[in-house]
Design an enzyme around this catalytic site. Sequence first.
Site, PDB file in Angstrom:
ATOM      1  N   ASN A   8      42.692  40.389  49.097  1.00  0.00           N
ATOM      2  CA  ASN A   8      41.899  39.340  49.741  1.00  0.00           C
ATOM      3  C   ASN A   8      42.023  38.115  48.842  1.00  0.00           C
ATOM      4  O   ASN A   8      41.402  38.056  47.787  1.00  0.00           O
ATOM      5  CB  ASN A   8      40.440  39.791  49.873  1.00  0.00           C
ATOM      6  N   TRP A   9      42.833  37.191  49.268  1.00  0.00           N
ATOM      7  CA  TRP A   9      43.082  36.000  48.432  1.00  0.00           C
ATOM      8  C   TRP A   9      41.867  35.075  48.369  1.00  0.00           C
ATOM      9  O   TRP A   9      41.820  34.171  47.546  1.00  0.00           O
ATOM     10  CB  TRP A   9      44.275  35.207  48.968  1.00  0.00           C
ATOM     11  N   LYS A  10      40.930  35.264  49.286  1.00  0.00           N
ATOM     12  CA  LYS A  10      39.786  34.362  49.399  1.00  0.00           C
ATOM     13  C   LYS A  10      40.301  32.913  49.542  1.00  0.00           C
ATOM     14  O   LYS A  10      41.392  32.706  50.079  1.00  0.00           O
ATOM     15  CB  LYS A  10      38.828  34.547  48.218  1.00  0.00           C
ATOM     16  N   HIS A  95      32.734  40.090  55.273  1.00  0.00           N
ATOM     17  CA  HIS A  95      32.771  40.039  53.809  1.00  0.00           C
ATOM     18  C   HIS A  95      31.417  39.522  53.303  1.00  0.00           C
ATOM     19  O   HIS A  95      30.809  38.649  53.929  1.00  0.00           O
ATOM     20  CB  HIS A  95      33.916  39.143  53.326  1.00  0.00           C
ATOM     21  N   GLU A  97      30.686  37.497  51.130  1.00  0.00           N
ATOM     22  CA  GLU A  97      30.623  36.040  50.921  1.00  0.00           C
ATOM     23  C   GLU A  97      30.331  35.323  52.242  1.00  0.00           C
ATOM     24  O   GLU A  97      29.691  34.264  52.254  1.00  0.00           O
ATOM     25  CB  GLU A  97      31.928  35.554  50.266  1.00  0.00           C
ATOM     26  N   GLU A 166      32.038  47.317  49.462  1.00  0.00           N
ATOM     27  CA  GLU A 166      32.111  46.325  48.391  1.00  0.00           C
ATOM     28  C   GLU A 166      30.708  46.021  47.879  1.00  0.00           C
ATOM     29  O   GLU A 166      30.001  45.177  48.459  1.00  0.00           O
ATOM     30  CB  GLU A 166      32.732  45.029  48.920  1.00  0.00           C
ATOM     31  N   GLY A 172      33.865  40.073  41.803  1.00  0.00           N
ATOM     32  CA  GLY A 172      34.168  38.917  40.960  1.00  0.00           C
ATOM     33  C   GLY A 172      33.396  38.893  39.654  1.00  0.00           C
ATOM     34  O   GLY A 172      33.379  37.882  38.953  1.00  0.00           O
ATOM     35  N   SER A 210      35.980  44.093  41.749  1.00  0.00           N
ATOM     36  CA  SER A 210      36.581  44.133  40.401  1.00  0.00           C
ATOM     37  C   SER A 210      37.537  45.313  40.209  1.00  0.00           C
ATOM     38  O   SER A 210      37.652  45.850  39.112  1.00  0.00           O
ATOM     39  CB  SER A 210      35.494  44.140  39.321  1.00  0.00           C
ATOM     40  N   GLY A 231      40.345  41.440  45.196  1.00  0.00           N
ATOM     41  CA  GLY A 231      40.203  39.988  45.150  1.00  0.00           C
ATOM     42  C   GLY A 231      41.078  39.403  44.052  1.00  0.00           C
ATOM     43  O   GLY A 231      42.290  39.245  44.198  1.00  0.00           O
ATOM     44  N   GLY A 232      40.468  39.106  42.922  1.00  0.00           N
ATOM     45  CA  GLY A 232      41.153  38.419  41.828  1.00  0.00           C
ATOM     46  C   GLY A 232      42.506  39.009  41.457  1.00  0.00           C
ATOM     47  O   GLY A 232      43.488  38.272  41.275  1.00  0.00           O
TER      48      GLY A 232
HETATM   49  P1  13P Z   1      37.239  40.944  43.187  1.00  0.00           P
HETATM   50  O1  13P Z   1      38.333  41.990  43.168  1.00  0.00           O
HETATM   51  O2  13P Z   1      37.680  39.620  42.706  1.00  0.00           O
HETATM   52  O3  13P Z   1      35.998  41.463  42.522  1.00  0.00           O
HETATM   53  O4  13P Z   1      36.843  40.722  44.724  1.00  0.00           O
HETATM   54  C1  13P Z   1      36.617  41.818  45.524  1.00  0.00           C
HETATM   55  C2  13P Z   1      36.494  41.367  46.930  1.00  0.00           C
HETATM   56  O5  13P Z   1      35.545  40.713  47.295  1.00  0.00           O
HETATM   57  C3  13P Z   1      37.569  41.713  47.856  1.00  0.00           C
HETATM   58  O6  13P Z   1      37.233  41.419  49.166  1.00  0.00           O
END
Ligand code: 13P
Length: 250
Positions: A8-10, A95, A97, A166, A172, A210, A231-232
């Site tokens: 997930n590149w966000k 998600h 967010e 999640e 994050g 994470s 994510g990251g």
């Molecule tokens: P991180 O891997 O950066 O913690 O993000 C997880 C995430 O929200 C994937 O959708």
Amino acid sequence: MKKLIAGNWKMNGALAANEALLRSLITGLSGVAPAADMAVCVPAPYLAQVQSLLSGTPVAWGAQDVSAHEQGAYTGEVSGAMLKDFACRYAIVGHSERRQFHGETDALVAAKAQRALGLGITPIVCVGETLAEREAGDTEQVVKRQLAAVIHAVAHCTSEIVLAYEPVWAIGTGKTATPEQAQHVHAVLRKQLSAATQHPERVHILYGGSMNATNAASLLAQPDIDGGLIGGASLKADDFLRIVAASPAV
Ligand code: 13P
């Protein structure tokens, strides 16, 4: 079941950086039989670029959201049909967010999942508790409520979703759920799925929060963790490939 590792590149990326990242992924995968199925969920403006770079490769692609509406006067929204135009296989829905910063409710998330399925796009439905909810002992109740709304809306199509657990406090933050904490919630979700579909074992339940090249193997070794939503670490080809390689063989 083969694991699914989805990035997930966000709201990250740029034309040049995306190309470098995807070319490194493709190079890293050449000549190896990937241990897991793979996908990247990218910002909508880059779908055309990603489609052109990933067509014919083992990496699928998708979006990070989809409108609950079919079409029309919904400024800023992106419809499922538009995602289909770029051959998206997946769309993340719900998600945390989007739930937190864009006010998305369980009902809206369920409507989005239903819209995606209706178009042949697999929704990656995200559920997860906040730190306050975990500390209050409400984790199971929260994730079950979030999943129940989707099951209610999609009914017999439940076995076609991908689910992602999640925990919000792990996103994050560098704080990963322990494999045991994650497995516990995944088992709760699997049990809930079994009441809605005859084949709960067919639903990939991804862990997200994470996950990285170091902790992926122990998470992916859990019986009900069927992959990761990353994510990251999905923004670095090497890390993403190491997570894929950490998937146990089936
Ligand atoms: P991180 O891997 O950066 O913690 O993000 C997880 C995430 O929200 C994937 O959708």
